[in-house]
Scaffold this active site. Structure first.
Site, PDB file in Angstrom:
ATOM      1  N   GLY A   1       0.824  -1.204   0.000  1.00 10.81           N
ATOM      2  CA  GLY A   1       0.000   0.000   0.000  1.00 10.81           C
ATOM      3  C   GLY A   1       0.854   1.249   0.000  1.00 10.81           C
ATOM      4  O   GLY A   1       0.576   2.219   0.710  1.00 10.81           O
TER       5      GLY A   1
ATOM      6  N   THR B   1       1.615   3.677  -2.211  1.00 13.30           N
ATOM      7  CA  THR B   1       1.442   4.840  -3.079  1.00 13.30           C
ATOM      8  C   THR B   1       0.523   5.906  -2.501  1.00 13.30           C
ATOM      9  O   THR B   1       0.322   6.949  -3.125  1.00 13.30           O
ATOM     10  CB  THR B   1       0.903   4.415  -4.458  1.00 13.30           C
ATOM     11  OG1 THR B   1      -0.348   3.732  -4.275  1.00 13.30           O
ATOM     12  CG2 THR B   1       1.890   3.516  -5.173  1.00 13.30           C
TER      13      THR B   1
ATOM     14  N   GLY C   1      -1.475   7.571   1.407  1.00 15.14           N
ATOM     15  CA  GLY C   1      -1.655   7.527   2.847  1.00 15.14           C
ATOM     16  C   GLY C   1      -0.384   7.242   3.613  1.00 15.14           C
ATOM     17  O   GLY C   1       0.696   7.736   3.283  1.00 15.14           O
TER      18      GLY C   1
ATOM     19  N   ASN D   1       1.240  -2.578   5.393  1.00 16.05           N
ATOM     20  CA  ASN D   1       0.428  -1.382   5.529  1.00 16.05           C
ATOM     21  C   ASN D   1      -0.866  -1.410   4.720  1.00 16.05           C
ATOM     22  O   ASN D   1      -1.818  -0.726   5.070  1.00 16.05           O
ATOM     23  CB  ASN D   1       1.257  -0.159   5.095  1.00 16.05           C
ATOM     24  CG  ASN D   1       0.401   1.058   4.861  1.00 16.05           C
ATOM     25  OD1 ASN D   1      -0.042   1.717   5.793  1.00 16.05           O
ATOM     26  ND2 ASN D   1       0.143   1.362   3.580  1.00 16.05           N
TER      27      ASN D   1
ATOM     28  N   SER E   1      -4.484  -0.610  14.305  1.00 17.65           N
ATOM     29  CA  SER E   1      -5.300   0.569  14.590  1.00 17.65           C
ATOM     30  C   SER E   1      -5.789   0.477  16.018  1.00 17.65           C
ATOM     31  O   SER E   1      -5.992  -0.624  16.558  1.00 17.65           O
ATOM     32  CB  SER E   1      -6.498   0.632  13.640  1.00 17.65           C
ATOM     33  OG  SER E   1      -7.398   1.656  14.042  1.00 17.65           O
TER      34      SER E   1
ATOM     35  N   TYR F   1     -13.844  -3.868  10.386  1.00 19.35           N
ATOM     36  CA  TYR F   1     -12.512  -3.260  10.399  1.00 19.35           C
ATOM     37  C   TYR F   1     -11.862  -3.448  11.773  1.00 19.35           C
ATOM     38  O   TYR F   1     -10.690  -3.825  11.873  1.00 19.35           O
ATOM     39  CB  TYR F   1     -12.623  -1.778  10.042  1.00 19.35           C
ATOM     40  CG  TYR F   1     -11.296  -1.058   9.999  1.00 19.35           C
ATOM     41  CD1 TYR F   1     -10.516  -1.080   8.853  1.00 19.35           C
ATOM     42  CD2 TYR F   1     -10.827  -0.350  11.103  1.00 19.35           C
ATOM     43  CE1 TYR F   1      -9.296  -0.424   8.799  1.00 19.35           C
ATOM     44  CE2 TYR F   1      -9.615   0.315  11.060  1.00 19.35           C
ATOM     45  CZ  TYR F   1      -8.851   0.271   9.909  1.00 19.35           C
ATOM     46  OH  TYR F   1      -7.646   0.918   9.877  1.00 19.35           O
TER      47      TYR F   1
ATOM     48  N   THR G   1      -5.453  11.117   5.958  1.00 14.60           N
ATOM     49  CA  THR G   1      -5.035  10.521   4.685  1.00 14.60           C
ATOM     50  C   THR G   1      -6.232  10.595   3.736  1.00 14.60           C
ATOM     51  O   THR G   1      -7.297  11.102   4.090  1.00 14.60           O
ATOM     52  CB  THR G   1      -4.611   9.047   4.844  1.00 14.60           C
ATOM     53  OG1 THR G   1      -5.774   8.247   5.142  1.00 14.60           O
ATOM     54  CG2 THR G   1      -3.575   8.882   5.957  1.00 14.60           C
TER      55      THR G   1
END
Length: 281
Positions: free
Chosen positions: A14, A16, A18, A92, A144, A155, A190
Site C-alpha cells: 500500500g 502509493t 496515505g 500497511n 489501529s 474493520y 489521509t
C-alpha cells in the site's frame, strides 16, 4: 551516500498513498532501498521515479492485488528471495469497507479479510522465515486503535487480529534477531475516507494525527524493538483505558457512540465510526 550493496531494503505494501507513501518517503530519506507494492502500476511507477530522483535510492515496483492469492504469493516470494534480502517489511495495505457484518455482501467482506488479515499473515510468515535464517530483520504491521474496540465492526475485528497476530509472532521470534511491531494509531489525515466513499472527517481536530508523525513514531519503535507502538499521548491514554475496561462496558459505550445503521441496510450497508479510525493507503 551509502552504496546499493550496503543499503538495507524495505518492502512496503500500500505504498502509493496515505501512510504507505509516508513510510516510503521516510525510509528512502533514511537510505533504504525500497520494494513498493500496490495495485496501480502507473501510480507505482510515478512514486518510484519520484523517490529515486529525490533520494538516490533503488526502488523496485511490484504491482499486486493482495486479495488475489497469486499476487500475494508473488509478494511472499519476493520476501523469501535469498539473493535480494528484505530487511524490513511494512504490512500497511488496507482500506475501509461500507458493509455490515450482518447483512453485507460476503464476497466484499472476504476480500476485506484477505487484504487486512490474510495478507498480513502470509507476508509476515514469508518475511520471518527469511529473516530468521539471516538472524536479522524487522516486521512492522499497521494496526489501529480500533482493534481494541469490542463490537467495532469488521474493520475493528480485523485490526484486533493484526494486534494478536503480531503479539504471537513477537513471542515466536524471541531470541532470533528478528523483531515484530504493531503500530496502533487512531484518526489519521489521509485520503482513506474519500477512497472508501465515506463522508468528511469526524471527531475533534485534536484527535487527528499527521501521517508523518505516525510514521516517525512507529519506525522509531520498530528499530528499538518495541512490540506495540501507539503514536501520541491521547491514544496511549485511550489504549490504556480500553485495555482495562470490561469488554461489555466497551461494547455498550461503542453502541451509543456509533452511527446508526440505515433503515435499508440490506442494500445500503452501515458504516460504524470505527471505519474512520483508519490508517492506510
Amino acid at each position: 551516500m551509502s552504496t546499493p550493496a550496503s543499503r538495507p531494503t524495505a518492502l512496503i505494501t500500500g505504498a502509493t498513498a496515505g501512510l504507505g507513501a509516508s513510510y516510503a518517503a521516510h525510509l528512502a530519506a533514511a537510505g533504504h532501498d525500497l520494494v513498493i507494492v500496490a495495485r496501480d502500476r502507473n501510480r507505482l511507477e510515478e512514486t518510484a521515479e519520484r523517490l529515486r530522483e529525490r533520494h538516490g535510492v533503488q526502488v523496485e515496483v511490484l504491482a499486486a492485488d493482495l486479495a488475489h492469492r497469486a499476487d500475494l504469493a508473488a509478494v511472499a516470494a519476493r520476501l523469501g528471495d535469498e539473493a535480494r534480502p528484505v530487511d524490513l517489511l511494512v504490512n500497511n495495505a488496507g482500506y475501509g469497507l461500507k458493509q455490515s457484518l450482518a447483512v453485507g455482501e460476503i464476497e466484499l467482506l472476504e476480500q476485506h479479510f484477505d487484504v487486512l488479515a490474510r495478507a498480513v499473515l502470509v507476508l509476515s510468515n514469508a518475511a520471518a522465515k527469511a529473516m530468521v535464517d539471516r538472524r536479522r530483520g524487522r516486521i512492522l504491521n499497521v494496526g489501529s486503535i480500533a482493534g481494541l474496540l469490542a463490537g467495532g465492526g469488521h474493520y475493528a475485528a480485523l485490526k484486533g487480529y493484526v494486534l494478536a497476530l503480531t503479539e504471537s509472532l513477537a513471542k515466536d521470534l524471541r531470541g532470533t534477531g528478528v523483531s515484530a511491531t504493531v503500530v496502533m494509531p487512531g484518526y489519521v489525515h489521509t485520503e482513506f475516507h474519500a477512497r472508501a466513499g465515506m463522508k468528511g472527517a469526524s471527531g475533534p481536530s485534536h484527535a487527528w494525527l499527521k501521517p508523518d508523525d505516525v510514521v516517525t513514531a512507529s519506525l522509531r519503535d520498530t528499530f528499538a524493538g518495541h512490540l506495540v507502538s501507539v503514536p501520541s499521548v491521547q491514544y496511549r491514554v485511550l489504549a490504556a483505558v480500553l485495555g482495562v475496561l470490561p469488554r461489555s462496558v466497551v461494547r455498550t459505550a461503542w453502541r451509543f457512540s456509533s452511527r446508526k445503521a440505515p433503515s435499508n441496510a440490506r442494500t445500503t450497508s452501515a458504516v460504524t465510526s470505527s471505519s474512520a479510525l483508519t490508517t492506510q493507503g
